[in-house]
Design a protein around this motif. Sequence first.
Motif, PDB file in Angstrom:
ATOM      1  N   VAL A 248       7.998 -34.242 -26.485  1.00 17.57           N
ATOM      2  CA  VAL A 248       9.440 -34.006 -26.381  1.00 17.57           C
ATOM      3  C   VAL A 248       9.752 -32.635 -26.978  1.00 17.57           C
ATOM      4  O   VAL A 248       9.253 -32.293 -28.050  1.00 17.57           O
ATOM      5  CB  VAL A 248      10.244 -35.089 -27.121  1.00 17.57           C
ATOM      6  CG1 VAL A 248      11.741 -34.796 -27.027  1.00 17.57           C
ATOM      7  CG2 VAL A 248       9.936 -36.457 -26.557  1.00 17.57           C
TER       8      VAL A 248
ATOM      9  N   ASP B 283      13.130 -30.308 -27.952  1.00 17.91           N
ATOM     10  CA  ASP B 283      14.578 -30.421 -28.048  1.00 17.91           C
ATOM     11  C   ASP B 283      15.259 -29.106 -27.686  1.00 17.91           C
ATOM     12  O   ASP B 283      14.607 -28.129 -27.309  1.00 17.91           O
ATOM     13  CB  ASP B 283      14.993 -30.940 -29.431  1.00 17.91           C
ATOM     14  CG  ASP B 283      14.763 -29.921 -30.536  1.00 17.91           C
ATOM     15  OD1 ASP B 283      14.875 -30.315 -31.711  1.00 17.91           O
ATOM     16  OD2 ASP B 283      14.475 -28.742 -30.237  1.00 17.91           O
TER      17      ASP B 283
ATOM     18  N   ASN C  90      16.910 -40.689 -24.449  1.00 15.83           N
ATOM     19  CA  ASN C  90      15.661 -40.129 -24.977  1.00 15.83           C
ATOM     20  C   ASN C  90      14.459 -41.023 -24.716  1.00 15.83           C
ATOM     21  O   ASN C  90      13.569 -41.155 -25.573  1.00 15.83           O
ATOM     22  CB  ASN C  90      15.800 -39.820 -26.462  1.00 15.83           C
ATOM     23  CG  ASN C  90      16.659 -38.604 -26.698  1.00 15.83           C
ATOM     24  OD1 ASN C  90      16.553 -37.611 -25.980  1.00 15.83           O
ATOM     25  ND2 ASN C  90      17.525 -38.663 -27.691  1.00 15.83           N
TER      26      ASN C  90
ATOM     27  N   ARG D 183      13.400 -41.320 -16.057  1.00 14.02           N
ATOM     28  CA  ARG D 183      14.184 -41.644 -17.255  1.00 14.02           C
ATOM     29  C   ARG D 183      14.991 -42.910 -17.019  1.00 14.02           C
ATOM     30  O   ARG D 183      15.860 -42.930 -16.158  1.00 14.02           O
ATOM     31  CB  ARG D 183      15.172 -40.530 -17.570  1.00 14.02           C
ATOM     32  CG  ARG D 183      14.592 -39.205 -17.983  1.00 14.02           C
ATOM     33  CD  ARG D 183      15.724 -38.228 -18.229  1.00 14.02           C
ATOM     34  NE  ARG D 183      15.281 -36.900 -18.547  1.00 14.02           N
ATOM     35  CZ  ARG D 183      15.050 -36.463 -19.770  1.00 14.02           C
ATOM     36  NH1 ARG D 183      15.208 -37.270 -20.795  1.00 14.02           N
ATOM     37  NH2 ARG D 183      14.669 -35.224 -19.984  1.00 14.02           N
TER      38      ARG D 183
ATOM     39  N   MET E   1      16.682 -37.629 -32.374  1.00 15.15           N
ATOM     40  CA  MET E   1      16.884 -36.370 -31.665  1.00 15.15           C
ATOM     41  C   MET E   1      18.323 -35.894 -31.810  1.00 15.15           C
ATOM     42  O   MET E   1      19.243 -36.690 -31.957  1.00 15.15           O
ATOM     43  CB  MET E   1      16.551 -36.535 -30.185  1.00 15.15           C
ATOM     44  CG  MET E   1      15.134 -36.987 -29.894  1.00 15.15           C
ATOM     45  SD  MET E   1      13.876 -35.843 -30.440  1.00 15.15           S
ATOM     46  CE  MET E   1      14.222 -34.433 -29.408  1.00 15.15           C
TER      47      MET E   1
ATOM     48  N   THR F 240      20.748 -36.115 -26.325  1.00 19.17           N
ATOM     49  CA  THR F 240      20.127 -37.150 -25.494  1.00 19.17           C
ATOM     50  C   THR F 240      19.438 -36.581 -24.270  1.00 19.17           C
ATOM     51  O   THR F 240      18.736 -37.294 -23.578  1.00 19.17           O
ATOM     52  CB  THR F 240      21.182 -38.168 -25.050  1.00 19.17           C
ATOM     53  OG1 THR F 240      22.223 -37.498 -24.322  1.00 19.17           O
ATOM     54  CG2 THR F 240      21.780 -38.881 -26.251  1.00 19.17           C
TER      55      THR F 240
ATOM     56  N   ASN G 156      16.737 -34.127 -23.308  1.00 25.18           N
ATOM     57  CA  ASN G 156      15.664 -33.267 -23.797  1.00 25.18           C
ATOM     58  C   ASN G 156      14.539 -33.214 -22.772  1.00 25.18           C
ATOM     59  O   ASN G 156      14.379 -34.097 -21.955  1.00 25.18           O
ATOM     60  CB  ASN G 156      15.115 -33.806 -25.124  1.00 25.18           C
ATOM     61  CG  ASN G 156      16.160 -33.779 -26.215  1.00 25.18           C
ATOM     62  OD1 ASN G 156      16.482 -32.737 -26.769  1.00 25.18           O
ATOM     63  ND2 ASN G 156      16.712 -34.941 -26.519  1.00 25.18           N
TER      64      ASN G 156
END
Length: 116
Positions: free
Chosen positions: A97, A99, A76, A71, A27, A30, A32
Amino acid sequence: QVQLAESGGGLVQAGGSLRLSCTASGMRTTDNYMAWYRQAPGNERELVARMTRSGAMKYADAVKGRFIIWRPTVPNTVELSMNSLKPEDSGVYYCNVQDVIGDIYWGQGTQVTVSL
């Protein structure tokens, strides 16, 4: 190249718990948008829970009070703690996910089966 690695599905009896994990590699940033969707046979894919870049969370009505999205400190990575599981929670769970420029990525899916 972005890749999503999911883990944690399986077979559990009704009332049990499972925890799903998804880590996105490759990604740009970090922080997202990360989410979990699920799809049962014959049904459309539906949102289960999501967490925005700022940390705002949203849950499907069917899982409120039973599932928690969070999280860990690993960049990520998003996890889904599923408690008090019901047979209707069964399906393939997909990590999603998005971005910072709006590109969308999907994991390969992990099967969750809840038996009576």
